[in-house]
Every structure is written in structure tokens, then in C-alpha cells.
Design an enzyme around this catalytic site. Sequence first.
Site, mmCIF file in Angstrom:
data_model
loop_
_atom_site.group_PDB
_atom_site.id
_atom_site.type_symbol
_atom_site.label_atom_id
_atom_site.label_comp_id
_atom_site.label_asym_id
_atom_site.label_seq_id
_atom_site.Cartn_x
_atom_site.Cartn_y
_atom_site.Cartn_z
ATOM 1 N N HIS A 203 0.852 -1.190 0.000
ATOM 2 C CA HIS A 203 0.000 0.000 0.000
ATOM 3 C C HIS A 203 0.891 1.244 0.000
ATOM 4 O O HIS A 203 1.695 1.430 0.908
ATOM 5 C CB HIS A 203 -0.900 -0.014 1.231
ATOM 6 C CG HIS A 203 -1.836 1.150 1.288
ATOM 7 N ND1 HIS A 203 -2.884 1.291 0.405
ATOM 8 C CD2 HIS A 203 -1.886 2.231 2.104
ATOM 9 C CE1 HIS A 203 -3.542 2.404 0.688
ATOM 10 N NE2 HIS A 203 -2.954 2.988 1.705
ATOM 11 N N ASP A 205 0.584 5.260 -0.111
ATOM 12 C CA ASP A 205 -0.257 6.452 -0.087
ATOM 13 C C ASP A 205 0.260 7.454 -1.113
ATOM 14 O O ASP A 205 1.443 7.811 -1.114
ATOM 15 C CB ASP A 205 -0.250 7.086 1.311
ATOM 16 C CG ASP A 205 -1.082 6.277 2.304
ATOM 17 O OD1 ASP A 205 -2.136 5.775 1.895
ATOM 18 O OD2 ASP A 205 -0.675 6.155 3.466
ATOM 19 N N ASP A 324 -7.828 1.354 2.760
ATOM 20 C CA ASP A 324 -7.372 2.276 3.806
ATOM 21 C C ASP A 324 -8.117 3.603 3.830
ATOM 22 O O ASP A 324 -7.579 4.596 4.286
ATOM 23 C CB ASP A 324 -5.859 2.538 3.628
ATOM 24 C CG ASP A 324 -5.253 3.251 4.834
ATOM 25 O OD1 ASP A 324 -5.700 2.992 5.957
ATOM 26 O OD2 ASP A 324 -4.344 4.074 4.639
ATOM 27 N N HIS A 529 -7.224 9.418 -0.404
ATOM 28 C CA HIS A 529 -7.808 9.306 0.935
ATOM 29 C C HIS A 529 -6.975 9.903 2.069
ATOM 30 O O HIS A 529 -7.340 9.728 3.246
ATOM 31 C CB HIS A 529 -8.155 7.839 1.242
ATOM 32 C CG HIS A 529 -6.953 6.927 1.348
ATOM 33 N ND1 HIS A 529 -6.658 5.999 0.387
ATOM 34 C CD2 HIS A 529 -6.006 6.800 2.284
ATOM 35 C CE1 HIS A 529 -5.570 5.335 0.736
ATOM 36 N NE2 HIS A 529 -5.151 5.806 1.891
#
Length: 838
Positions: A203, A205, A324, A529
Site C-alpha cells: 500500500h 499512499d 485504507d 484518501h
Amino acid sequence: EAIGQEFRPAKVGDSFGPTWETCWFKVDLSIPLAWEGREVHFVWESDGEGMVWRDAQPVQGLTKEGEKTSYILTSSLKETEPHSLTLYVELACNGLFGAGKGSMIAPPDPDRRFTLSKAELVIFNRDVYELLVDLEILLDMAQLLGEENQRSFQALYTANQMVNVCDVMDPSTFPAARDLAAVIFSQRNGESQHTIHAVGHCHIDSAWLWPYEETIRKCARSWVTVVRLMECNPELTFACSQLRLISVLWQAQQFEWVRSWYPGLYAQIQDFVTKGQFIPVGGTWVEMDGNLPSGESMVRQFLQGQRFFQEQFGQICSEFWLPDTFGYSAQLPQLMRGCGIGRFLTQKLSWNLVNTFPHHTFFWEGIDGSQVLTHFPPGDSYGMHGRVEEMLKTVKNNKDKGRVNHSALLFGFGDGGGGPTQKMLDRMKRMSDTDGLPRVQISTPDRLFSVLEKESSQLCTWVGELFLELHNGTYTTQAQIKKGNRECERILHDVEVLSTLAVAQGGVFQYPASQLQQLWRLLLLNQFHDVLPGSCIQLVLEDALQYYAEIRRAGTRLQEEAVQSLCRELLQPKAGSAESTLVLNTLPWERTEVISRTGPAGTETLALVTVPSMGYAIVRESLLPPQPVAVRKQEDGSIVMENGVIAVCLDVMGHLTSLQLVDSERESVPDGCYANQFALFDDVPLYWDAWDVMDYHLETRKPVTTLLRPLEITLAGGLRGTASFSLRIGESSTLTQEIILDATCPYLRFLTQVEWKEAHKFLKVEFPVQVRSTNATYEIQFGHLQRPTHWNTSWDWARFEVWAHKWLDLSEHGFGVALLNDCKYGASAHGNVLSLSL
């Protein structure tokens, strides 16, 4: 460019910086001839993130926090291999999680230095490594399977025998010790054992504790490491939901420019996609916030994401992958289905602060009845490390065991990138089918969901939103970001409406498809997000605000071009004709409203106009309202406004003390209550400062009562009546509000400007209303949702702060009051009080 620079000597112990700088190291290696036949690694440890370059290509990411500190030069040195070579190490002066000063989520320390702690050429003893992994698995089994399980004792005694057999000074004893472990690992499970589908994951970001630009390098560091692992482990699969980051971040400079940065890596990724190992998942442009983007924005996320995957890899995604974000709108199942997706994976609801979500595998049903098969990895993480403890938790924690016998485990370092490691894979190889442990197979999302679909006959259904009972502050944090998102969504809507009408009219107008795609992609990027929620560092916010400014600037220009084409003849001044104004309506219903227009002398004048749905009107003279707005000041200083539709009364503090529909004569504000009441709350969460507002903040409510300027009439009526006042908030913040009532208008408008200088405070405005209902209605994407106004259960009071789009409404049979906004998302309705978080 880096190779051409002048280098100076550096040594272990030197530090480099400051934060966000890039340092390049030229590393000359000479491998001793005596190391022939041995596995040789280049080891590099620093508290910054590194990338090894060889022959002008990236070959290995180096991140100490991600357990990646070595580059394998050769698995068995041959005489014919080069013994001298030059590598380059690109060091980013930031860690896996940025450079927070004092804690991970603190603002970055701009002056931090990053130390080189190790730079070595080493022999890697593979036999010792394998022996240690064997022992780790056996000891974990002994410790975690429990005294009631005979396998824990078998593992313990086997580990003990291995220690007895193994002489650390005599490598010839290692195979016998490993044979003992192999006996345990080769004892198989029965047919009923739970199967874990392990999928590599990383993951990343798009922006969070680091800026957008650093994410490009995080992707490259992580993915090149995955490619190296795939070369050595052909069974490895890796689910990647952010591939399009490479293009989105540099869309203004074209995808080709970025491909020129990492052309070799990108070609290798495409090759492993073809082999089925590097698996695109997600279906959206970025992993967006699951609550705040409009319905149209969410459709564009899927449209742009699926189109990208189709163009680049010849396939669209069948799984929506959003592990997430801070909650999931009840509209998402319908949008997924409309975009060719029937499967959904996340794990974020495991973060719930109050209630434990009751399922890990279930059908999720949206507001129109659409259903998608949904799976939450029962280990409650997207960054597992392949340990025995995680496998056992995956089975024990699974809320749907008995209904289904398969579940996912996502392994690899995440958030700041990193991804899987060789040790994670080697641990799981030993657990592939070992008695006493769940079966672990390296798998793919498609394989997992396919078997879940076959087992789905007994699954439960969850109807409505997947509300995260945490991070409720993200609906309000960073007001300028929230305002920018809403304004830019509106601008792009209007550009598309006007451009479509201009094309439909015929002529030479060209629909601005490429410009619109570029602007949409900027907006979609900012809906990531950690950006739209406001939970990112200042550098990211500055970038985001610049992107909003670009959308406003370019969008305004495109609007003007469309209007010029659409209404060219109408805009030509005609000799002898009266001064006129062209008014456009981009909404799908007829509107009668008061507008402000500039006269020939530059003065602002008002006009009441009616404009058809998706159309325009030429306005020369204002319409006459059935009843003009009347504004009167009472003896006690209060002000009364009335327009024949509604009548309102405001006190000197700007409170709304009365609101009536003239025809019904029904009072909307309860006796003794004040609507338009500003209130300040303490906002000191347990940890996640920009993310959270805790329920206990409600106990600290302080009405704003310090008046700087009392309510005064600023426009005395006719087509419009206005009054304004100013308040002081907290220690040093101020609020100025203009209250507006227009002719024929069925609502009262509030233009509010706050100069905010508070820390750890939360400002809201409250509207108690004389309506009784157990549910309030909130606008969401392409629809609405009802939530309770009471706190009967823990599920109810956990929603003390919720999100809405442009309105929330409290209604009973035949009567209701709605609170509208043009740039806010945080809201609540408790009892009879509607509240908007500012």
C-alpha cells in the site's frame, strides 16, 4: 544526470540532508576472487530511503524500515562474472513514513539529517538463513498453538533436537538439523483445514507524510524490489492498486515523460502483468476517499481507472480494492456494479473504535439493492509479514468461518511503500500445508473471490453504508481543501454541460475532451484518501490547493469558450437595443432567482429572473416579485425579514429566533431556542490529531457569545434584504456573517467568513427545529441515506459526527426543515438539533 556529477568521498557515519533533499552515492565494488561460489550481497543501511542503480537502471529499493537493506550481486559468484563494478545509490532524505518531528504524524522536521550506518560487501550464508527461518516457524508453533495442542509440543521438541544436532562452527551439521524441521513441515493437514490466500501487497499512499513527487520514487523503489523477488520466486503474486500513479502525477508532462524516467522497470512490470504475477487491482484512478467525492467524481474515478488498465494492460479490474479509506458510502455497490465490478476488498472497519464489525465475508447491498461480494482479510491488516501468529489470527478472528473456508492475507510493508520480502515468502513456504496450521497458498484476488463465490450460499448481507467509527474529523479538517473539491466538482459539471450544448448546436466548436480529462485527473488525484480528508502534511496541501487553482483557472476559460460558441449571436451588442444580460442555468430544473449584474456604469444591480432547465434567458428588465422583501428593525434591536414565502426573526446576536412558512403559520424554531447558534468545542483526540474528533468533545460545548458588531440591516428590502453581524470566537478568531433573504426564495442564506486562529478547537453551527423524527436524511452520492437521531445503541452513538454532501433534512409527515451548504461535509442530527461542522 547524476552520473555526470562530481562526487566527494563519503564514509559510514556521515549524515546527509536536510529533509526532502536527494543525495547520490557512487559505489565502486571489488569482490575478492576467494569468494567464488559464494552468494554476495551489497549491504546498505541508512535512515533514508534508497534506490540502487546499475547500468543506468533501477535494480533494488533500500529501506531499513521495510527490512530491505541488501542488493544481491550474485547468488553464486562465477569466475566469468565481473568482480569489479560500479553502482549508484540514490538516497532520499526521508524515511518510509516521512520525517515527523517527535512522532510519525507530527509535522516534518525540515532540518533532519539522515545517517549512513552501513555500507558493506558481504557473503550471505544461505544455509544459516534457512536454518533460522525453520527455527522461527517451529518456535512460533510451539509458543502459539497452545498446551492443549500436541503439535505445539512436536514443534518444541523438534526445535530442541535441532539445537542439539547443530554445531554452529560446523556447517556440515546444518543439513541434518534442517531435515528434522522438514519432517514437521511435510506432515499434511486434513481436507477440512482453512485455506489462506496470501497475496503480495504494497500500500503506497499517493501523498500523506510526504509530497506527491516523492510517491513516484516510492513506487519505483517498491515495485523494482517486487520485480527482483518475482525473478527468484515465480510463484509470487503481487496485487497493485496504484499503478496509474506514475501517469497521474505527471499527466501534465505526458505519460511518455515518466516512462522515460523508468522505462526498463515499466517494461518489466508489463511483462509480469502478462505472466499473471503483477496483478492490477482497484479499478479507480487513485484510492480515493470513500465518503466525500460526489457521485460524478466517483464515476470518473472508476472510468479513468478502468480505462487506464484496459489501455495499458488489456484488462479491466473485477475487484474494487480500497483498504485504507475512512468509511464507505452506501452508494458504492451500485457504482461498482455499473463499472463492471462485483467484488470488494477492504480492512479499514477493523479500526472501529466502538463496535466490532460482525463479518469478514458477506454481501454488501447499496441504496438501490445492488450487491457486491465483500471480503475483509480477517487478520485485520494489509501489511502482514507471513508469521505463524498472523495465520492463526486469520482463522481465529474470522467471523464467517463455517460459512466459508477461505480468506485473504495481504503481506508486505505498506503505507509508505516497501512491499514483500524474501523472508515473508520463505516463512509461508514452510506453512503451505503443515498439520496444525491453516493451509497457506500464494494466490490471486481472482482465485480467492472465485472460491468465495462458490461458497457464498450461506453468507449474510449488510445493507447501507460501511461507517468507520473513527476519523470523523476528516469530514471537516482543512476547510480550504473541502471548499476546493466542491467548487471544482461544480465547475467541471458546468463546463461539460455548456460544452455539450455548444457541440449539439452544431458549428465549429470542438468538445474540450483532452483538457477536461486533464482537469478531472487533477481533481481525482486530490480526492486521494489522505488529501481530501486533510490528513496530510502542509507540502501536500500546498500542492493540492495549486491544483484546485489550476482547475478553477482552466475551467473558467473553458466555460467562457463554450458560452461564446453557444450564445455568440446573443452576445453581439445590437444598435438601439436596451442593455441586457445573458443568464445561464446548468441545472435540470427551471429556476427563478435574484441575480446580481453589473450595469453600464459598473454599478451592481439586482434582477429577478426565470431561466429554463439547462438553458438560458436574455434579461433586460427584472421581473416584479409577487411580494417584495420587507426588512424591519424592532425596538429590541431584532430584525424581521419577510418575502411572502417565509418570515424570519433575528436577534442582535444573529440568532434565528423564528422561521415560518407564511402559508402554514407553523413555527420551525422551538420556543426559547436559538438557531444559527455558533458553538465552540475542545478538540483533543487520543492520537490521530488531524483525523479524529472524539465523542467526549460534545461535553465541552461553549456557545459563542462575544459580540463584536451587532446585527444591522445592510440592504433594506425590495428584491433582497440583508443583515450582518460579527462575533469573536475563542481567543483570537473572528466570524462575520451576512444573512440574506431574496424575493420569492423559500430559504434563508448565510454567507459566513471566519478568520480562524484557534488550535485544538472545533466550530459548529446549530439549528434546533420544531420537528420530531427518529431519523434524519442526508444527501450522499446520487441519493440519500437515513441515520438515527437518537443514541439507543452503541451503533447509534458511534455516529455522533457523520458526513453529508449538500444537505441534511429533518422531516415529519407534512413538514420538515433542511440545512444546505456549498462547501461542508461534517454534520450531525441529534434529537431535534441539526448541526453543521465548520
